[in-house]
Design an enzyme around this catalytic site. Structure first.
Site, mmCIF file in Angstrom:
data_model
loop_
_atom_site.group_PDB
_atom_site.id
_atom_site.type_symbol
_atom_site.label_atom_id
_atom_site.label_comp_id
_atom_site.label_asym_id
_atom_site.label_seq_id
_atom_site.Cartn_x
_atom_site.Cartn_y
_atom_site.Cartn_z
ATOM 1 N N ARG A 291 43.318 105.188 -35.874
ATOM 2 C CA ARG A 291 44.565 105.744 -35.363
ATOM 3 C C ARG A 291 44.463 106.097 -33.883
ATOM 4 N NH1 ARG A 291 46.252 109.138 -40.869
ATOM 5 N NH2 ARG A 291 47.218 107.328 -41.868
ATOM 6 N N TYR A 436 52.241 100.450 -38.464
ATOM 7 C CA TYR A 436 50.991 100.334 -39.225
ATOM 8 C C TYR A 436 50.023 101.476 -38.935
ATOM 9 C CZ TYR A 436 49.231 97.518 -35.163
ATOM 10 O OH TYR A 436 48.866 97.044 -33.929
ATOM 11 N N GLU A 437 48.923 101.501 -39.707
ATOM 12 C CA GLU A 437 47.953 102.601 -39.703
ATOM 13 C C GLU A 437 48.618 103.944 -40.018
ATOM 14 O OE1 GLU A 437 44.973 102.047 -39.818
ATOM 15 O OE2 GLU A 437 44.747 100.062 -38.930
ATOM 16 N N GLY A 438 49.628 103.910 -40.872
ATOM 17 C CA GLY A 438 50.386 105.112 -41.192
ATOM 18 C C GLY A 438 51.583 105.212 -40.272
#
Length: 585
Positions: A291, A436-438
């Protein structure tokens, strides 16, 4: 971006002047050999590689895209050769530990490298972006034989890892995933299931690919409590092909040179990382660094957008400006950067890009301290602050990267909407990073619900740090008023946290309604902190052009950007009182 020039002077300013990182490294035994000269050498080589090797592949890779046939993926022309050059130069080993074959250099320098890679060619950099996070995950959770087998291969660049998390019915809600893992002999597991949105799930850059796969054991608890993490290689240790199949690649709005794959694990062999049903804990060892690196994508896009816009605005002439710098000639049309509306845009691009660089590099520097410092209190403090700031970095940087690309495109007018200029691709490529990645909404919930409301006082420690910086500027002539306003906002946000806690006791949805505004409020304060510190660093060096520019940028930030904190504060206040209506189908 073919004409990208790495902002080396600004990077040096942040690392050497703002962070005083070489002085910190000098007192940490594991980093004592890293000094300003070595830092400068690494930055120059990273800039050379980024601008000369992968930047020329950016537009061509976007137009050609990846090609899929018979379960195989071919990346755009030039991508494999560029990756081999990346490996030959030793870049995958930069921040890995020396005992694993790495160079043992700080994460701070790796973060600067990633900023340049993403600014030049986001799609190409996607193949390498998760490697360090996967390396850390295996280092912490893999059994000894797996570490010996795969860590040196990741560090050398011989193998590239992927993260296989999403399924058609399980995106942000990973508790819905259905992929199964059945125990097999020799501590192995048979993996069955399908994954989507696997970046680099299949490609031609390396022969082997190491998939990190979330799956369920038989009889595991429902939801996210019953998820385990497995390492599943494309080629098994004996060289045979594992039962992993790429069923296709996505046709996307942006990062078209990055293969986003649908993978099918058909009785594939894998091995567990960490403990049963503790897969998310192991995965987050990778996700937290991932992140931060996605945040660097936002910074890279913002820098690319700022450079494109400034270059165009200095050259494009339209209309006479109402006012001009002293000595500017009279002519029928002036460069568009003379016009106030576009000066606003350009200055905002500059101050947010440079502010994000200070903020992002600071968090990377704290990651190094939390890992290498000999002082336990310092390690714990830096760990707490990085955990708090990681969701903010991911969400704020990626949102700002996209908005910066959009604002920069406006500078170009109609030309910016055409492929003739790279800003059109920058805008498209930057959009995915908010998802993406949360997703950024998940990041906001994580920040407020998990890190602030359920945390252990990290926000208070952060605000104390911010107020300490403001106190140092309390008597500094023209900076005393911005420091006072900034300090008031740090107190106000802590008061808001207590109000959110009280509201949650009777209205459980309240924190979720205000999480986005809270994150943006804290983002403004965090940029305010880095600009206050920049003022203190640069005040005595105003004769230096870069320090004079920092003072000019700080003045713009506090005049035009800092007032947005009050707006976000009002959004939090309103959100605590006003419920949201439900929408009917």
């Amino acid at each position: 971006m073919e004409h990208y020039q790495a902002p080396l002077e600004d990077m040096r300013y942040v690392i050497t002047d703002w962070l005083e990182a070489p002085a910190t490294w000098a007192r940490i035994p594991a980093l004592q050999e890293v000094d300003a000269a070595l830092t400068d050498q690494v930055l120059k080589e990273a800039a050379r590689f980024s601008s000369s090797v992968i930047a020329p592949l950016n537009a061509t890779g976007d137009r050609q895209g990846c090609r899929f046939a018979e379960g195989k993926v071919r990346t755009p022309d030039g991508f494999p050769a560029a990756y081999q050059a990346f490996v030959d130069a030793g870049w995958p080993a930069l921040a890995a530990h020396t005992e694993d074959g790495g160079q043992g250099l700080p994460q701070l320098l790796n973060t600067a490298l990633l900023e340049m890679l993403y600014a030049c060619n986001h799609a190409w950099a996607m193949y390498t972006g998760i490697a360090h996070g996967a390396y850390e995950c295996l280092r912490l959770y893999a059994p000894q034989w797996l570490r010996e087998r795969y860590l040196p291969a990741i560090v050398s660049g011989e193998i590239l890892p992927t993260m296989c998390l999403s399924e058609p019915q399980a995106g942000s809600d990973v508790g819905l995933l259905r992929t199964r893992a059945e125990p097999a002999g020799d501590d192995g597991y048979i993996i069955c299931g399908s994954k989507i949105f696997a970046s680099g799930g299949e490609h031609d850059l390396t022969q082997n690919i190491l998939h990190l796969v979330l799956a369920r054991l038989p009889g595991s608890p429902a939801g996210s409590r019953g998820i385990s993490l497995f390492v599943v290689p494309k080629h098994l240790p004996d060289g045979s092909q594992n039962n992993i199949h790429c069923d296709g690649i996505e046709h996307k709005m942006g990062i078209r040179g990055s293969a986003t794959c649908a993978l099918r694990f058909d009785n594939a062999l894998g091995w567990m990382l960490g403990e049963p049903n503790q897969g998310l804990a192991a995965m987050f060892a990778m996700m937290n660094s991932a992140r931060l690196y996605v945040g660097m994508q936002g910074l890279g896009h913002a820098e690319a957008a700022w450079q494109s816009a400034l270059t165009y605005a200095l050259d494009r002439r339209q209309m006479r400006a109402v006012s001009k710098p002293a000595g500017a000639p009279e002519q029928e049309a002036d460069p568009i950067h003379f016009h106030p509306a576009l000066r606003h845009t350009l200055l905002e691009l500059r101050v947010h890009t440079q502010g994000m660089r200070m903020l992002g590099y600071w968090v990377a520097h704290m990651l190094d301290i939390s890992q290498y410092s000999n002082e336990a209190v310092e390690r714990e403090s830096c760990t707490a602050l990085t955990l708090l700031l990681t969701p903010l970095i991911k969400a704020h940087f990626t949102e700002r990267g996209f908005f910066s690309a959009s604002a920069a495109l406006q500078i170009f007018g109609g030309y910016g909407y055409c492929q003739e200029y790279p800003i059109e691709q920058t805008l498209r490529d930057s959009r995915i990073a908010m998802i993406y990645e949360g997703t950024n909404e998940i990041q906001a919930n994580d920040l407020l619900l998990r890190k602030v409301l359920r945390g252990k006082g990290s926000l208070g420690a952060l605000m104390d740090l911010y107020r300490g910086e403001a106190a140092l500027m309390a008597d500094a002539a023209i900076w005393s008023e911005p420091a006072r306003v900034f300090e008031q906002q740090t107190c106000r946000i802590e008061e808001a946290v207590e109000a959110i806690r009280q509201a949650e006791s009777t209205d459980p949805e309240a924190p979720y309604r205000v999480a986005g505004a809270f994150l943006r409020w804290l983002a403004v304060l965090s940029e305010g902190y880095v600009w206050l510190r920049a003022v203190r660093v640069s005040c005595g060096n105003a004769d230096s052009p870069i320090h004079a520019e920092k003072l000019e940028s700080a003045r713009y930030f506090f005049d035009y950007c800092m007032p947005k904190a009050a707006h976000q504060a009002d959004q939090v206040r309103i959100g605590l009182k006003a419920s949201l209506p439900f929408l009917s189908a």
